[in-house]
Design a protein around this motif. Structure first.
Motif, PDB file in Angstrom:
ATOM      1  N   GLY A 104      81.529 -36.760 -22.600  1.00 58.34           N
ATOM      2  CA  GLY A 104      82.343 -36.110 -23.629  1.00 58.34           C
ATOM      3  C   GLY A 104      81.525 -35.958 -24.895  1.00 58.34           C
ATOM      4  O   GLY A 104      80.383 -35.496 -24.862  1.00 58.34           O
ATOM      5  N   PRO A 105      82.068 -36.398 -26.031  1.00 64.39           N
ATOM      6  CA  PRO A 105      81.372 -36.198 -27.309  1.00 64.39           C
ATOM      7  C   PRO A 105      80.349 -37.289 -27.641  1.00 64.39           C
ATOM      8  O   PRO A 105      79.726 -37.249 -28.687  1.00 64.39           O
ATOM      9  CB  PRO A 105      82.522 -36.239 -28.316  1.00 64.39           C
ATOM     10  N   ARG A 106      80.180 -38.270 -26.777  1.00 62.28           N
ATOM     11  CA  ARG A 106      79.320 -39.401 -27.161  1.00 62.28           C
ATOM     12  C   ARG A 106      78.224 -39.681 -26.139  1.00 62.28           C
ATOM     13  O   ARG A 106      78.345 -39.341 -24.972  1.00 62.28           O
ATOM     14  CB  ARG A 106      80.162 -40.654 -27.381  1.00 62.28           C
ATOM     15  N   ASP A 107      77.156 -40.295 -26.632  1.00 61.11           N
ATOM     16  CA  ASP A 107      76.100 -40.817 -25.769  1.00 61.11           C
ATOM     17  C   ASP A 107      76.382 -42.290 -25.538  1.00 61.11           C
ATOM     18  O   ASP A 107      76.620 -43.033 -26.498  1.00 61.11           O
ATOM     19  CB  ASP A 107      74.725 -40.672 -26.431  1.00 61.11           C
ATOM     20  N   ILE A 108      76.338 -42.709 -24.289  1.00 60.77           N
ATOM     21  CA  ILE A 108      76.585 -44.106 -23.962  1.00 60.77           C
ATOM     22  C   ILE A 108      75.330 -44.680 -23.311  1.00 60.77           C
ATOM     23  O   ILE A 108      74.876 -44.198 -22.270  1.00 60.77           O
ATOM     24  CB  ILE A 108      77.808 -44.260 -23.038  1.00 60.77           C
ATOM     25  N   ALA A 109      74.769 -45.670 -23.977  1.00 60.76           N
ATOM     26  CA  ALA A 109      73.578 -46.349 -23.450  1.00 60.76           C
ATOM     27  C   ALA A 109      74.027 -47.441 -22.482  1.00 60.76           C
ATOM     28  O   ALA A 109      75.009 -48.141 -22.732  1.00 60.76           O
ATOM     29  CB  ALA A 109      72.763 -46.937 -24.585  1.00 60.76           C
ATOM     30  N   VAL A 110      73.301 -47.564 -21.405  1.00 62.10           N
ATOM     31  CA  VAL A 110      73.634 -48.525 -20.356  1.00 62.10           C
ATOM     32  C   VAL A 110      72.396 -49.346 -20.034  1.00 62.10           C
ATOM     33  O   VAL A 110      71.286 -48.817 -19.997  1.00 62.10           O
ATOM     34  CB  VAL A 110      74.105 -47.776 -19.083  1.00 62.10           C
ATOM     35  N   THR A 111      72.609 -50.634 -19.813  1.00 62.05           N
ATOM     36  CA  THR A 111      71.545 -51.464 -19.235  1.00 62.05           C
ATOM     37  C   THR A 111      72.084 -52.036 -17.936  1.00 62.05           C
ATOM     38  O   THR A 111      73.297 -52.100 -17.716  1.00 62.05           O
ATOM     39  CB  THR A 111      71.102 -52.611 -20.169  1.00 62.05           C
ATOM     40  N   ILE A 112      71.154 -52.427 -17.073  1.00 62.79           N
ATOM     41  CA  ILE A 112      71.541 -53.024 -15.803  1.00 62.79           C
ATOM     42  C   ILE A 112      70.764 -54.313 -15.583  1.00 62.79           C
ATOM     43  O   ILE A 112      69.702 -54.528 -16.182  1.00 62.79           O
ATOM     44  CB  ILE A 112      71.303 -52.069 -14.608  1.00 62.79           C
ATOM     45  N   SER A 113      71.321 -55.138 -14.729  1.00 61.53           N
ATOM     46  CA  SER A 113      70.641 -56.327 -14.243  1.00 61.53           C
ATOM     47  C   SER A 113      70.426 -56.134 -12.750  1.00 61.53           C
ATOM     48  O   SER A 113      71.304 -55.606 -12.062  1.00 61.53           O
ATOM     49  CB  SER A 113      71.488 -57.573 -14.494  1.00 61.53           C
ATOM     50  N   VAL A 114      69.252 -56.551 -12.266  1.00 58.30           N
ATOM     51  CA  VAL A 114      68.910 -56.354 -10.861  1.00 58.30           C
ATOM     52  C   VAL A 114      68.404 -57.671 -10.272  1.00 58.30           C
ATOM     53  O   VAL A 114      67.520 -58.308 -10.835  1.00 58.30           O
ATOM     54  CB  VAL A 114      67.810 -55.276 -10.688  1.00 58.30           C
ATOM     55  N   GLY A 115      68.985 -58.046  -9.152  1.00 58.30           N
ATOM     56  CA  GLY A 115      68.507 -59.200  -8.392  1.00 58.30           C
ATOM     57  C   GLY A 115      68.009 -58.715  -7.048  1.00 58.30           C
ATOM     58  O   GLY A 115      68.680 -57.921  -6.382  1.00 58.30           O
ATOM     59  N   CYS A 116      66.823 -59.156  -6.658  1.00 55.06           N
ATOM     60  CA  CYS A 116      66.208 -58.669  -5.417  1.00 55.06           C
ATOM     61  C   CYS A 116      65.928 -59.817  -4.463  1.00 55.06           C
ATOM     62  O   CYS A 116      65.598 -60.922  -4.888  1.00 55.06           O
ATOM     63  CB  CYS A 116      64.869 -57.997  -5.696  1.00 55.06           C
ATOM     64  N   ALA A 117      66.024 -59.496  -3.186  1.00 56.24           N
ATOM     65  CA  ALA A 117      65.583 -60.411  -2.134  1.00 56.24           C
ATOM     66  C   ALA A 117      64.651 -59.623  -1.225  1.00 56.24           C
ATOM     67  O   ALA A 117      64.880 -58.438  -0.973  1.00 56.24           O
ATOM     68  CB  ALA A 117      66.771 -60.939  -1.346  1.00 56.24           C
ATOM     69  N   VAL A 118      63.598 -60.287  -0.756  1.00 58.37           N
ATOM     70  CA  VAL A 118      62.615 -59.641   0.103  1.00 58.37           C
ATOM     71  C   VAL A 118      62.619 -60.330   1.472  1.00 58.37           C
ATOM     72  O   VAL A 118      62.530 -61.555   1.559  1.00 58.37           O
ATOM     73  CB  VAL A 118      61.206 -59.700  -0.534  1.00 58.37           C
ATOM     74  N   PHE A 119      62.740 -59.523   2.521  1.00 59.17           N
ATOM     75  CA  PHE A 119      62.664 -60.005   3.899  1.00 59.17           C
ATOM     76  C   PHE A 119      61.212 -60.035   4.321  1.00 59.17           C
ATOM     77  O   PHE A 119      60.489 -59.087   4.022  1.00 59.17           O
ATOM     78  CB  PHE A 119      63.455 -59.056   4.819  1.00 59.17           C
ATOM     79  N   PRO A 120      60.735 -61.064   5.009  1.00 60.41           N
ATOM     80  CA  PRO A 120      61.421 -62.274   5.449  1.00 60.41           C
ATOM     81  C   PRO A 120      61.215 -63.471   4.517  1.00 60.41           C
ATOM     82  O   PRO A 120      61.594 -64.582   4.854  1.00 60.41           O
ATOM     83  CB  PRO A 120      60.758 -62.545   6.800  1.00 60.41           C
ATOM     84  N   VAL A 121      60.658 -63.241   3.345  1.00 61.53           N
ATOM     85  CA  VAL A 121      60.312 -64.347   2.442  1.00 61.53           C
ATOM     86  C   VAL A 121      61.554 -65.071   1.931  1.00 61.53           C
ATOM     87  O   VAL A 121      61.630 -66.296   1.960  1.00 61.53           O
ATOM     88  CB  VAL A 121      59.475 -63.824   1.249  1.00 61.53           C
ATOM     89  N   ASP A 122      62.533 -64.314   1.443  1.00 60.33           N
ATOM     90  CA  ASP A 122      63.713 -64.909   0.801  1.00 60.33           C
ATOM     91  C   ASP A 122      64.870 -65.144   1.765  1.00 60.33           C
ATOM     92  O   ASP A 122      65.724 -65.992   1.501  1.00 60.33           O
ATOM     93  CB  ASP A 122      64.192 -64.011  -0.344  1.00 60.33           C
ATOM     94  N   ALA A 123      64.908 -64.382   2.844  1.00 59.74           N
ATOM     95  CA  ALA A 123      66.003 -64.512   3.805  1.00 59.74           C
ATOM     96  C   ALA A 123      65.618 -63.783   5.089  1.00 59.74           C
ATOM     97  O   ALA A 123      64.777 -62.886   5.073  1.00 59.74           O
ATOM     98  CB  ALA A 123      67.284 -63.921   3.237  1.00 59.74           C
ATOM     99  N   GLU A 124      66.287 -64.186   6.173  1.00 59.68           N
ATOM    100  CA  GLU A 124      65.969 -63.575   7.468  1.00 59.68           C
ATOM    101  C   GLU A 124      67.170 -62.969   8.165  1.00 59.68           C
ATOM    102  O   GLU A 124      67.064 -62.553   9.320  1.00 59.68           O
ATOM    103  CB  GLU A 124      65.300 -64.611   8.372  1.00 59.68           C
ATOM    104  N   ASN A 125      68.314 -62.909   7.491  1.00 62.59           N
ATOM    105  CA  ASN A 125      69.478 -62.240   8.078  1.00 62.59           C
ATOM    106  C   ASN A 125      70.241 -61.517   6.970  1.00 62.59           C
ATOM    107  O   ASN A 125      70.035 -61.796   5.786  1.00 62.59           O
ATOM    108  CB  ASN A 125      70.354 -63.244   8.847  1.00 62.59           C
ATOM    109  N   PRO A 126      71.108 -60.579   7.340  1.00 60.66           N
ATOM    110  CA  PRO A 126      71.788 -59.757   6.336  1.00 60.66           C
ATOM    111  C   PRO A 126      72.597 -60.551   5.315  1.00 60.66           C
ATOM    112  O   PRO A 126      72.540 -60.269   4.114  1.00 60.66           O
ATOM    113  CB  PRO A 126      72.707 -58.845   7.170  1.00 60.66           C
TER     114      PRO A 126
END
Length: 153
Positions: A104-126
């Motif tokens: 609409g009439p405004r600019d909205i700034a957004v930040t995000i947080s991201v957490g990652c896991a890497v297979f097979p180092v951090d986990a081995e199943n879904p």
């Protein structure tokens, strides 16, 4: 959610078969409730759509993005060679801070947080992949947001 779960299982089976790595990124919009409370849910919905489109634009065709909750997304990054590639994508996604969205009439700034896991180092199943990515996400949230963390903490 069922489609994302299926994609996660297929990505894991493929990674195991080809002895490759992949990453699961848990993405959360920082202070999303404040956007809804300040501007209303119609603006919040527009921000969700804009964030999803922006995230998608940062991904490869082989990556998958799915919305799993109010302001939470999961990104699957198949066929990576190292944790560094997961870190590079997470840092790229955090670049959203430099791209305010016109609603609409405004600019909205957004930040995000991201957490990652890497297979097979951090986990081995879904289940454990998502659990490890979620744990990394909460590590980021506990340390001020607008950043990323990789790996079980």
């Amino acid at each position: 959610r069922a489609l994302l779960q299926d994609r996660l299982e297929q990505t894991l089976l493929s990674a195991r078969r080809h002895r490759r790595s992949f990453a699961a990124h848990y993405v959360d919009i920082d202070h999303f409730k404040a956007i809804n409370d300040t501007y209303g849910h119609h603006v919040g919905d527009a921000v969700l759509v804009a964030v999803a489109a922006w995230l998608r634009s940062m991904l490869r065709d082989s990556d998958t993005i799915g919305r799993i909750g109010g302001d939470e997304f999961v990104v699957l990054q198949p066929e990576i060679d190292s944790q560094r590639q997961a870190e590079e994508l997470a840092a790229k996604l955090c670049g959203i801070r430099d791209h305010p969205f016109r609603v609409g009439p405004r600019d909205i700034a957004v930040t995000i947080s991201v957490g990652c896991a890497v297979f097979p180092v951090d986990a081995e199943n879904p289940v454990d992949m998502l659990r490890a990515a979620d744990a990394a996400l909460y590590e980021v949230k506990n340390h001020g947001r607008d950043s990323f963390a990789v790996g079980a903490v």
